[in-house]
Write an enzyme that holds these catalytic residues in place. Structure first.
Site, PDB file in Angstrom:
ATOM      1  N   HIS A 276       0.836  -1.206   0.000  1.00 48.89           N
ATOM      2  CA  HIS A 276       0.000   0.000   0.000  1.00 48.89           C
ATOM      3  C   HIS A 276       0.873   1.258   0.000  1.00 48.89           C
ATOM      4  CE1 HIS A 276      -3.010   2.740   2.154  1.00 48.89           C
ATOM      5  NE2 HIS A 276      -3.539   2.476   0.965  1.00 48.89           N
ATOM      6  N   ARG A 277       0.769   2.025  -1.068  1.00 45.79           N
ATOM      7  CA  ARG A 277       1.637   3.204  -1.270  1.00 45.79           C
ATOM      8  C   ARG A 277       3.112   2.763  -1.165  1.00 45.79           C
ATOM      9  NH1 ARG A 277      -1.688   7.432   2.702  1.00 45.79           N
ATOM     10  NH2 ARG A 277      -3.667   6.326   2.522  1.00 45.79           N
TER      11      ARG A 277
ATOM     12  N   GLU B 187       0.533  -0.707  -4.793  1.00 42.41           N
ATOM     13  CA  GLU B 187      -0.608   0.201  -4.937  1.00 42.41           C
ATOM     14  C   GLU B 187      -0.074   1.616  -4.875  1.00 42.41           C
ATOM     15  OE1 GLU B 187      -4.025   2.700  -3.342  1.00 42.41           O
ATOM     16  OE2 GLU B 187      -2.018   2.424  -2.522  1.00 42.41           O
TER      17      GLU B 187
ATOM     18  N   ASP C 176      -1.316   6.043  -5.672  1.00 47.39           N
ATOM     19  CA  ASP C 176      -2.419   6.991  -5.880  1.00 47.39           C
ATOM     20  C   ASP C 176      -2.003   8.054  -6.882  1.00 47.39           C
ATOM     21  OD1 ASP C 176      -4.161   6.056  -3.544  1.00 47.39           O
ATOM     22  OD2 ASP C 176      -2.234   6.461  -2.575  1.00 47.39           O
TER      23      ASP C 176
ATOM     24  N   HIS D  70      -0.855  10.771  -2.488  1.00 44.92           N
ATOM     25  CA  HIS D  70      -2.161  10.345  -2.003  1.00 44.92           C
ATOM     26  C   HIS D  70      -3.183  11.468  -1.885  1.00 44.92           C
ATOM     27  CE1 HIS D  70      -5.231   9.358   1.026  1.00 44.92           C
ATOM     28  NE2 HIS D  70      -5.197   8.168   0.455  1.00 44.92           N
TER      29      HIS D  70
ATOM     30  N   GLU E 244      -4.558   3.746  -8.332  1.00 43.53           N
ATOM     31  CA  GLU E 244      -5.814   4.349  -7.863  1.00 43.53           C
ATOM     32  C   GLU E 244      -5.967   5.761  -8.421  1.00 43.53           C
ATOM     33  OE1 GLU E 244      -6.712   4.473  -3.624  1.00 43.53           O
ATOM     34  OE2 GLU E 244      -8.478   5.709  -4.041  1.00 43.53           O
TER      35      GLU E 244
ATOM     36  N   LYS F 122      -7.582   9.041  -7.893  1.00 40.47           N
ATOM     37  CA  LYS F 122      -8.249   9.734  -6.785  1.00 40.47           C
ATOM     38  C   LYS F 122      -9.405  10.579  -7.301  1.00 40.47           C
ATOM     39  CE  LYS F 122      -6.497   8.373  -2.932  1.00 40.47           C
ATOM     40  NZ  LYS F 122      -7.371   7.487  -2.139  1.00 40.47           N
TER      41      LYS F 122
ATOM     42  N   ASP G  34       0.379  -1.918   4.431  1.00 36.38           N
ATOM     43  CA  ASP G  34       1.450  -0.927   4.565  1.00 36.38           C
ATOM     44  C   ASP G  34       2.784  -1.601   4.885  1.00 36.38           C
ATOM     45  OD1 ASP G  34      -0.294   1.298   4.352  1.00 36.38           O
ATOM     46  OD2 ASP G  34      -0.732   1.245   6.496  1.00 36.38           O
TER      47      ASP G  34
HETATM   48  O1  G3P Z   1      -6.704   0.379  -2.333  1.00 37.52           O
HETATM   49  C1  G3P Z   1      -7.615   1.177  -1.704  1.00 37.52           C
HETATM   50  C2  G3P Z   1      -7.043   2.089  -0.689  1.00 37.52           C
HETATM   51  O2  G3P Z   1      -5.754   2.475  -1.028  1.00 37.52           O
HETATM   52  C3  G3P Z   1      -7.939   3.271  -0.555  1.00 37.52           C
HETATM   53  O3  G3P Z   1      -7.625   4.072   0.507  1.00 37.52           O
HETATM   54  O4  G3P Z   1      -7.006   6.289   1.323  1.00 37.52           O
HETATM   55  O5  G3P Z   1      -5.331   4.496   1.280  1.00 37.52           O
HETATM   56  O6  G3P Z   1      -6.067   5.545  -0.833  1.00 37.52           O
HETATM   57  P1  G3P Z   1      -6.442   5.136   0.550  1.00 37.52           P
HETATM   58 CA    CA Z   2      -4.971   4.282  -2.389  1.00 41.08          CA
END
Ligand code: G3P
Ligand code: CA
Length: 238
Positions: A7-8, A34, A36, A49, A108, A110, A226
């Protein structure tokens, strides 16, 4: 086998949505990263993000009010920890160019074209330019619909907070392959409903080993975390 997505990148341990964070996740052995995407004033998809620069960088104000060159002068590492001083906000082009042959991507959006005109097409063009394995995900139905209009085969995931059954029809309409669920609100019946509807289901954002194990036993197809090394390390033994 459940897919593990960083995640990120590896947000636990490096500045989120930066190249070092993505490299750390790849080194931990993720199946994908992942990230954003927002868009600059001069129309470049960039990886960050928030809508604004303030939380993660030395800049302030909206991403969309700054040019790509202006963003290049900002530091996206030092607020995480002084040892990361000098890390930059990457463009999507830079990330896919440098890492495109090393992993797959969960991209993703946004916002869609209502905020960032043409972003869906620009992101698709970059995915094609570097021939990367990518799934495009969003909370924004309209953005995903536009991606689907532009490309009838790219993998899509509808992100949601709630019960899977509420989102099946929307996912079908998009010809999406995935539901991307906030993990605390789903249970085994959500996973079964998704699968019976021909959809895969991913869970975000899971940083606890026991929860990752439980979700995997429920049959989720993807866990986004994460802390990739923690989750990958512990799932090996289950
Ligand atoms: O993969 C979905 C998740 O990343 C969405 O939440 O706020 O971390 O971008 P966020
Ligand atoms: Ca995300």
């Amino acid at each position: 086998m459940v897919l593990i997505i960083g995640h990120r990148g590896a947000r636990c341990c490096a500045p989120e949505n930066t190249i070092p964070s993505f490299k750390m996740a790849i080194e931990a052995g993720v199946d994908g990263i992942e990230l954003d995407v927002h868009m600059t004033k001069d129309g470049e998809p960039v990886v960050i993000h928030d809508d604004t620069l303030d939380r993660t960088t030395t800049g302030s104000g909206y991403v969309k009010d700054h040019t790509t060159n202006e963003l290049r002068n900002l530091d996206a590492g030092v607020k995480f920890d002084a040892k990361w001083r000098g890390v930059r906000i990457p463009t999507l082009d830079e990330v896919l160019k440098e890492l495109g042959n090393k992993t797959s991507f969960v991209i993703e959006l946004k916002h869609g074209s209502d905020v960032y005109p043409g972003i869906e097409e620009k992101v698709l063009n970059l995915v094609r330019k570097y021939n990367v394995r990518a799934k495009i995900v969003s909370f924004d139905f309209d953005a995903l619909e536009r991606v689907r209009q532009l490309d009838d085969s790219v993998e899509l995931g509808l992100i949601f907070v709630g019960k899977a059954r509420w989102f099946i029809d929307a996912a079908r309409k998009l010809k999406a392959q995935w539901l991307q669920a906030e993990y605390t609100l789903i249970n085994e019946s959500d996973v079964n409903i998704a699968h019976e509807s021909g959809l895969k289901i991913g869970a975000w954002t899971v940083n606890d080993v026991n929860i990752a194990v439980k979700l995997t036993r429920m049959g989720v197809d993807e866990v986004t975390t994460d802390n990739p090394s923690l989750i990958i390390g512990s799932l090996k033994y289950h």
